[in-house]
Scaffold this motif. Structure first.
Motif, PDB file in Angstrom:
ATOM      1  N   ALA A 146       0.845  -1.209   0.000  1.00 34.96           N
ATOM      2  CA  ALA A 146       0.000   0.000   0.000  1.00 34.96           C
ATOM      3  C   ALA A 146       0.873   1.249   0.000  1.00 34.96           C
ATOM      4  N   PRO A 147       0.329   2.375  -0.421  1.00 41.08           N
ATOM      5  CA  PRO A 147       1.098   3.626  -0.417  1.00 41.08           C
ATOM      6  C   PRO A 147       1.534   4.012   0.990  1.00 41.08           C
ATOM      7  N   GLY A 148       2.526   4.879   1.081  1.00 37.71           N
ATOM      8  CA  GLY A 148       2.989   5.365   2.369  1.00 37.71           C
ATOM      9  C   GLY A 148       1.935   6.211   3.064  1.00 37.71           C
ATOM     10  N   TRP A 149       2.095   6.379   4.336  1.00 42.85           N
ATOM     11  CA  TRP A 149       1.160   7.196   5.105  1.00 42.85           C
ATOM     12  C   TRP A 149       1.282   8.653   4.649  1.00 42.85           C
ATOM     13  N   LYS A 150       0.204   9.394   4.810  1.00 42.79           N
ATOM     14  CA  LYS A 150       0.208  10.794   4.421  1.00 42.79           C
ATOM     15  C   LYS A 150      -0.174  11.680   5.600  1.00 42.79           C
ATOM     16  N   HIS A 151       0.475  12.840   5.680  1.00 35.93           N
ATOM     17  CA  HIS A 151       0.130  13.806   6.714  1.00 35.93           C
ATOM     18  C   HIS A 151      -1.101  14.602   6.267  1.00 35.93           C
ATOM     19  N   LYS A 152      -2.133  14.561   7.115  1.00 33.89           N
ATOM     20  CA  LYS A 152      -3.376  15.262   6.790  1.00 33.89           C
ATOM     21  C   LYS A 152      -3.859  16.037   8.006  1.00 33.89           C
ATOM     22  N   ARG A 153      -4.387  17.228   7.747  1.00 31.64           N
ATOM     23  CA  ARG A 153      -4.958  18.024   8.835  1.00 31.64           C
ATOM     24  C   ARG A 153      -6.168  17.290   9.408  1.00 31.64           C
ATOM     25  N   LEU A 154      -6.273  17.320  10.741  1.00 30.44           N
ATOM     26  CA  LEU A 154      -7.368  16.605  11.392  1.00 30.44           C
ATOM     27  C   LEU A 154      -8.706  17.311  11.239  1.00 30.44           C
ATOM     28  N   ALA A 155      -8.701  18.562  10.800  1.00 29.07           N
ATOM     29  CA  ALA A 155      -9.940  19.342  10.745  1.00 29.07           C
ATOM     30  C   ALA A 155     -11.056  18.622  10.006  1.00 29.07           C
TER      31      ALA A 155
END
Length: 401
Positions: A12-21
């Motif tokens: 699977a693709p790597g983890w991504k940083h995403k805003r929790l909003a």
């Protein structure tokens, strides 16, 4: 990419940083001060009913409460050390909390995965510490939490990790219950092995001592010698010859330590060291530490050293540790300072022979050793989980915020 990944997600693709909003929704409600909802505190040990957390008292509240629906998150938004503990309401119904606590739910985000990420993830710890802006307290408002860019895998991988960590938590919880059950067993056993108020014989006596006569009430001054500890605060070093026995050392069962090379008052094997001063309703007052080793401990001020004269040393430890007669000096309002006379006048009900004292002490010592072994197992499980967290979550990088 984490170091350890479940087989079905290795490609699977790597983890991504995403805003929790976009994954969090404010779910706070309000209840009047006279609400019939159970009132809870959000603590580092979990959600705790206020009447339990504050020794049977529910704090008077003149303002509205916050309301936490079932399955929602709640946390204290201020911290003295930069660490925050998030809790999920698993009580099955609505609960009331301080209206200052942020309350939220997740949307398209696995709740238990987020809980692990917030409470135990290194990424969030770095973010939380970055919120300190002067003063002694760190504030993490809900709006700031929503700004955090969290490292996230796909929802199926979140669920897989959450399920796995939940299984580890189940083991930890079961082991914790075992430890608490043993502690409760010891407490009940001591109530049987020692006479209760107004009695001169215990309800449970070892067969070989059933006809040995009644126990005798004696002041501590008759059965032990007393000496006050000395001031070591100016003589603390990084790694000294002696461990300084202070109230913090005794209250943590020897975990928190300071060292010194000074030898104003040292302890030897068989000595009992006791805390003389504590805050109102504290858990350290009259708590004792039994010394197992010669020439290793320095006795600090506000600690006393007791040596048995007519009592077996370990029996003296068990009968004096958090003794109710000494705890009675705590008025619950001001800091308690036990004086030398308070301690020496403390009445102790003791068996007529040292052999019976040693038999009781040996029984309780064996039980303490069993409890200590189970606590070590519990700590091993916690360490194992921490290691798994480091493998299951990506290592924090220099650019992570």
């Amino acid at each position: 990419m984490p170091k350890l990944r479940f087989p079905e997600f290795k490609a699977a693709p790597g983890w991504k940083h995403k805003r929790l909003a976009s994954f969090l929704r404010d779910s706070s409600g309000r209840a009047r001060s006279n609400t019939t909802l159970p009132v809870f505190s959000s603590t580092r040990e979990g959600l705790q009913r206020q009447d339990t957390y504050f020794d049977g008292r529910v704090l008077q509240n003149k303002n509205d409460y916050g309301v936490v629906p079932p399955g929602c998150f709640v946390y204290r938004h201020m911290s003295d050390d930069g660490s925050f503990k998030f809790n999920i309401n698993h009580t099955g119904g609505e609960i009331a909390v301080s209206k200052e606590y942020p309350v939220f739910e997740t949307v398209e985000l696995e709740s238990n995965f987020l809980l692990a990420l917030l409470n135990e993830g290194e990424h969030f710890k770095r973010f939380a510490f970055s919120q300190k802006a002067g003063g002694t307290r760190t504030r993490l408002y809900f709006s700031k939490l929503c700004d955090w860019r969290a490292p996230l895998p796909t929802l199926p991988e979140q669920q897989k990790i959450a399920d796995f960590l939940n299984s580890v938590d189940t083991l930890i919880t079961a082991q914790g219950r075992k430890v608490e059950a043993l502690k409760a067993h010891k407490k009940g056993l001591m109530q049987q092995l020692f006479p209760q108020d107004g009695e001169t014989q215990p309800r449970l006596r070892f067969p070989e001592f059933e006809g040995a006569g009644e126990w005798e009430v004696k002041p501590l001054s008759e059965v032990a010698t007393y000496e006050n500890g000395k001031a070591y605060e100016q003589d603390i070093v990084e790694d000294g010859r002696y461990i300084v026995v202070n109230s913090r050392f005794i209250s943590t069962d020897g975990v928190v330590r300071k060292y010194t090379n000074a030898d104003y008052l040292t302890a030897n094997a068989g000595d009992v060291l006791m805390v003389l001063s504590d805050l109102p309703k504290g858990r350290a007052l009259a708590k004792c530490y039994f010394v197992e080793t010669n020439d290793r401990y320095a006795v600090n001020q506000r600690i006393c050293r007791l040596k048995g004269k007519q009592l077996a040393s370990k029996f003296l430890f068990f009968i004096l540790d958090r003794n109710p007669n000494l705890l009675a000096y705590d008025d619950g309002q001001t800091q308690t300072h036990l004086s030398k006379s308070n301690v020496l006048e403390c009445p102790l009900c003791v068996p007529p022979t040292k052999a019976e004292q040693q038999r009781i002490a040996g029984c309780l010592t064996s039980l303490d050793e069993l409890i200590a072994a189970e606590i070590r197992k519990l700590n091993t499980l916690k360490t194992h989980k921490k290691g798994l967290m480091q493998q299951l979550f990506p290592k924090i990088g220099e650019d992570d915020e």
